[in-house]
Write a protein that holds these residues in place. Structure first.
Motif, PDB file in Angstrom:
ATOM      1  N   VAL A  55      -3.331  -3.376   2.687  1.00 28.67           N
ATOM      2  CA  VAL A  55      -2.287  -4.325   3.081  1.00 28.67           C
ATOM      3  C   VAL A  55      -2.641  -5.081   4.352  1.00 28.67           C
ATOM      4  CG1 VAL A  55      -0.419  -3.109   1.896  1.00 28.67           C
ATOM      5  CG2 VAL A  55      -0.954  -2.531   4.272  1.00 28.67           C
ATOM      6  N   GLU A  56      -3.692  -4.637   5.060  1.00 33.46           N
ATOM      7  CA  GLU A  56      -4.086  -5.323   6.286  1.00 33.46           C
ATOM      8  C   GLU A  56      -5.545  -5.008   6.599  1.00 33.46           C
ATOM      9  OE1 GLU A  56      -2.820  -5.403  11.018  1.00 33.46           O
ATOM     10  OE2 GLU A  56      -2.304  -3.660   9.809  1.00 33.46           O
ATOM     11  N   SER A  57      -6.263  -6.013   7.070  1.00 33.49           N
ATOM     12  CA  SER A  57      -7.602  -5.799   7.605  1.00 33.49           C
ATOM     13  C   SER A  57      -7.477  -5.714   9.115  1.00 33.49           C
ATOM     14  CB  SER A  57      -8.532  -6.948   7.215  1.00 33.49           C
ATOM     15  OG  SER A  57      -9.771  -6.815   7.877  1.00 33.49           O
ATOM     16  N   ARG A  58      -8.018  -4.656   9.702  1.00 31.64           N
ATOM     17  CA  ARG A  58      -7.952  -4.461  11.154  1.00 31.64           C
ATOM     18  C   ARG A  58      -9.222  -4.930  11.843  1.00 31.64           C
ATOM     19  NH1 ARG A  58      -5.075   0.942  12.929  1.00 31.64           N
ATOM     20  NH2 ARG A  58      -3.131   0.735  11.769  1.00 31.64           N
ATOM     21  N   GLY A  59     -10.198  -5.412  11.082  1.00 31.55           N
ATOM     22  CA  GLY A  59     -11.495  -5.778  11.643  1.00 31.55           C
ATOM     23  C   GLY A  59     -12.346  -4.534  11.819  1.00 31.55           C
ATOM     24  N   GLY A  60     -13.626  -4.737  12.036  1.00 30.91           N
ATOM     25  CA  GLY A  60     -14.511  -3.604  12.272  1.00 30.91           C
ATOM     26  C   GLY A  60     -14.554  -2.588  11.152  1.00 30.91           C
ATOM     27  N   ARG A  61     -14.428  -3.033   9.912  1.00 26.88           N
ATOM     28  CA  ARG A  61     -14.469  -2.161   8.716  1.00 26.88           C
ATOM     29  C   ARG A  61     -13.338  -1.149   8.711  1.00 26.88           C
ATOM     30  NH1 ARG A  61     -17.675  -3.508   5.155  1.00 26.88           N
ATOM     31  NH2 ARG A  61     -17.640  -1.504   4.157  1.00 26.88           N
ATOM     32  N   ALA A  62     -12.176  -1.555   9.228  1.00 26.76           N
ATOM     33  CA  ALA A  62     -10.979  -0.703   9.212  1.00 26.76           C
ATOM     34  C   ALA A  62      -9.846  -1.467   8.533  1.00 26.76           C
ATOM     35  CB  ALA A  62     -10.582  -0.315  10.626  1.00 26.76           C
ATOM     36  N   VAL A  63      -9.050  -0.741   7.742  1.00 27.62           N
ATOM     37  CA  VAL A  63      -7.950  -1.351   6.999  1.00 27.62           C
ATOM     38  C   VAL A  63      -6.701  -0.487   7.105  1.00 27.62           C
ATOM     39  CG1 VAL A  63      -9.454  -2.541   5.332  1.00 27.62           C
ATOM     40  CG2 VAL A  63      -8.665  -0.219   4.830  1.00 27.62           C
ATOM     41  N   THR A  64      -5.561  -1.095   6.824  1.00 28.83           N
ATOM     42  CA  THR A  64      -4.307  -0.364   6.682  1.00 28.83           C
ATOM     43  C   THR A  64      -4.009  -0.284   5.193  1.00 28.83           C
ATOM     44  OG1 THR A  64      -3.517  -1.235   8.794  1.00 28.83           O
ATOM     45  CG2 THR A  64      -1.863  -0.294   7.304  1.00 28.83           C
ATOM     46  N   VAL A  65      -3.633   0.898   4.716  1.00 25.63           N
ATOM     47  CA  VAL A  65      -3.388   1.108   3.288  1.00 25.63           C
ATOM     48  C   VAL A  65      -2.014   1.725   3.063  1.00 25.63           C
ATOM     49  CG1 VAL A  65      -5.849   1.389   2.764  1.00 25.63           C
ATOM     50  CG2 VAL A  65      -4.466   3.406   3.270  1.00 25.63           C
ATOM     51  N   VAL A  66      -1.518   1.564   1.840  1.00 27.93           N
ATOM     52  CA  VAL A  66      -0.311   2.244   1.378  1.00 27.93           C
ATOM     53  C   VAL A  66      -0.634   2.871   0.028  1.00 27.93           C
ATOM     54  CG1 VAL A  66       1.298   0.709   2.588  1.00 27.93           C
ATOM     55  CG2 VAL A  66       0.611   0.160   0.248  1.00 27.93           C
ATOM     56  N   ALA A  67       0.106   3.922  -0.319  1.00 25.23           N
ATOM     57  CA  ALA A  67      -0.087   4.558  -1.625  1.00 25.23           C
ATOM     58  C   ALA A  67       0.220   3.552  -2.722  1.00 25.23           C
ATOM     59  CB  ALA A  67       0.813   5.779  -1.751  1.00 25.23           C
ATOM     60  N   TRP A  68      -0.574   3.566  -3.787  1.00 24.85           N
ATOM     61  CA  TRP A  68      -0.380   2.674  -4.931  1.00 24.85           C
ATOM     62  C   TRP A  68       0.104   3.525  -6.088  1.00 24.85           C
ATOM     63  CZ3 TRP A  68       0.385  -2.189  -5.465  1.00 24.85           C
ATOM     64  CH2 TRP A  68       0.251  -2.807  -6.702  1.00 24.85           C
ATOM     65  N   PRO A  69       1.266   3.188  -6.669  1.00 26.04           N
ATOM     66  CA  PRO A  69       1.902   4.074  -7.636  1.00 26.04           C
ATOM     67  C   PRO A  69       1.259   4.143  -9.016  1.00 26.04           C
ATOM     68  CG  PRO A  69       3.187   2.077  -7.375  1.00 26.04           C
ATOM     69  CD  PRO A  69       2.078   2.025  -6.359  1.00 26.04           C
ATOM     70  N   ASP A  70       0.355   3.234  -9.347  1.00 28.13           N
ATOM     71  CA  ASP A  70      -0.188   3.224 -10.707  1.00 28.13           C
ATOM     72  C   ASP A  70      -1.709   3.333 -10.693  1.00 28.13           C
ATOM     73  OD1 ASP A  70      -0.751   2.969 -13.370  1.00 28.13           O
ATOM     74  OD2 ASP A  70       0.349   1.114 -13.652  1.00 28.13           O
ATOM     75  N   PRO A  71      -2.253   4.561 -10.606  1.00 23.10           N
ATOM     76  CA  PRO A  71      -3.705   4.725 -10.533  1.00 23.10           C
ATOM     77  C   PRO A  71      -4.438   4.256 -11.780  1.00 23.10           C
ATOM     78  CG  PRO A  71      -2.626   6.854 -10.734  1.00 23.10           C
ATOM     79  CD  PRO A  71      -1.541   5.824 -10.555  1.00 23.10           C
ATOM     80  N   SER A  72      -3.749   4.100 -12.914  1.00 27.13           N
ATOM     81  CA  SER A  72      -4.428   3.628 -14.126  1.00 27.13           C
ATOM     82  C   SER A  72      -4.972   2.218 -13.925  1.00 27.13           C
ATOM     83  CB  SER A  72      -3.500   3.681 -15.330  1.00 27.13           C
ATOM     84  OG  SER A  72      -2.420   2.766 -15.167  1.00 27.13           O
ATOM     85  N   LEU A  73      -4.328   1.429 -13.078  1.00 22.79           N
ATOM     86  CA  LEU A  73      -4.826   0.079 -12.805  1.00 22.79           C
ATOM     87  C   LEU A  73      -6.164   0.122 -12.094  1.00 22.79           C
ATOM     88  CD1 LEU A  73      -1.553  -1.746 -11.704  1.00 22.79           C
ATOM     89  CD2 LEU A  73      -2.695  -1.845 -13.912  1.00 22.79           C
ATOM     90  N   LEU A  74      -6.348   1.089 -11.199  1.00 25.69           N
ATOM     91  CA  LEU A  74      -7.615   1.227 -10.505  1.00 25.69           C
ATOM     92  C   LEU A  74      -8.702   1.643 -11.468  1.00 25.69           C
ATOM     93  CD1 LEU A  74      -9.237   1.117  -7.905  1.00 25.69           C
ATOM     94  CD2 LEU A  74      -8.622   3.487  -7.528  1.00 25.69           C
TER      95      LEU A  74
END
Length: 80
Positions: A55-74
Motif C-alpha cells: 500500500v506504500e513504498s517507503r523508499g530504500g527497498r522498504a514497503v508498507t503492506v496489509v493482509a490480502w484476503p484472497d490468496p488464490s489471486l496471488l
C-alpha cells in the motif's frame, strides 16, 4: 533513496513475519516481470506465509503492506 510507486498495488507473500510497530518482516513481491524482496512494515503483526498487498513504498527497498484476503489471486498471478 526515493519511493518506488511501481510497487504500490502489487501482491506478495511474507517470507519473514512482520511485528507491527516493533519492526519489519520481509516480503517477496511480484513486480517487473519477476519477484523482488522488500522490507515489509505493517500496522499489526502478520505471520510468515501471509499474502499481502503493498500500500506504500517507503523508499530504500522498504514497503508498507496489509493482509490480502484472497490468496488464490496471488497463486494465479505467480503462475500466470
Amino acid at each position: 533513496m526515493s519511493p518506488d510507486p511501481s510497487v504500490v498495488g502489487c501482491l506478495g507473500v511474507l517470507t519473514v513475519a512482520t511485528r507491527g510497530g516493533s519492526g519489519p518482516g520481509e516480503a517477496r513481491v511480484r513486480i517487473r516481470g519477476g519477484s523482488e524482496t522488500f522490507l515489509a512494515w505493517s500496522d499489526e503483526a502478520l505471520p510468515k506465509g501471509e499474502t499481502v498487498l503493498v500500500v506504500e513504498s517507503r523508499g530504500g527497498r522498504a514497503v508498507t503492506v496489509v493482509a490480502w484476503p484472497d490468496p488464490s489471486l496471488l497463486a494465479v498471478e505467480m503462475l500466470g
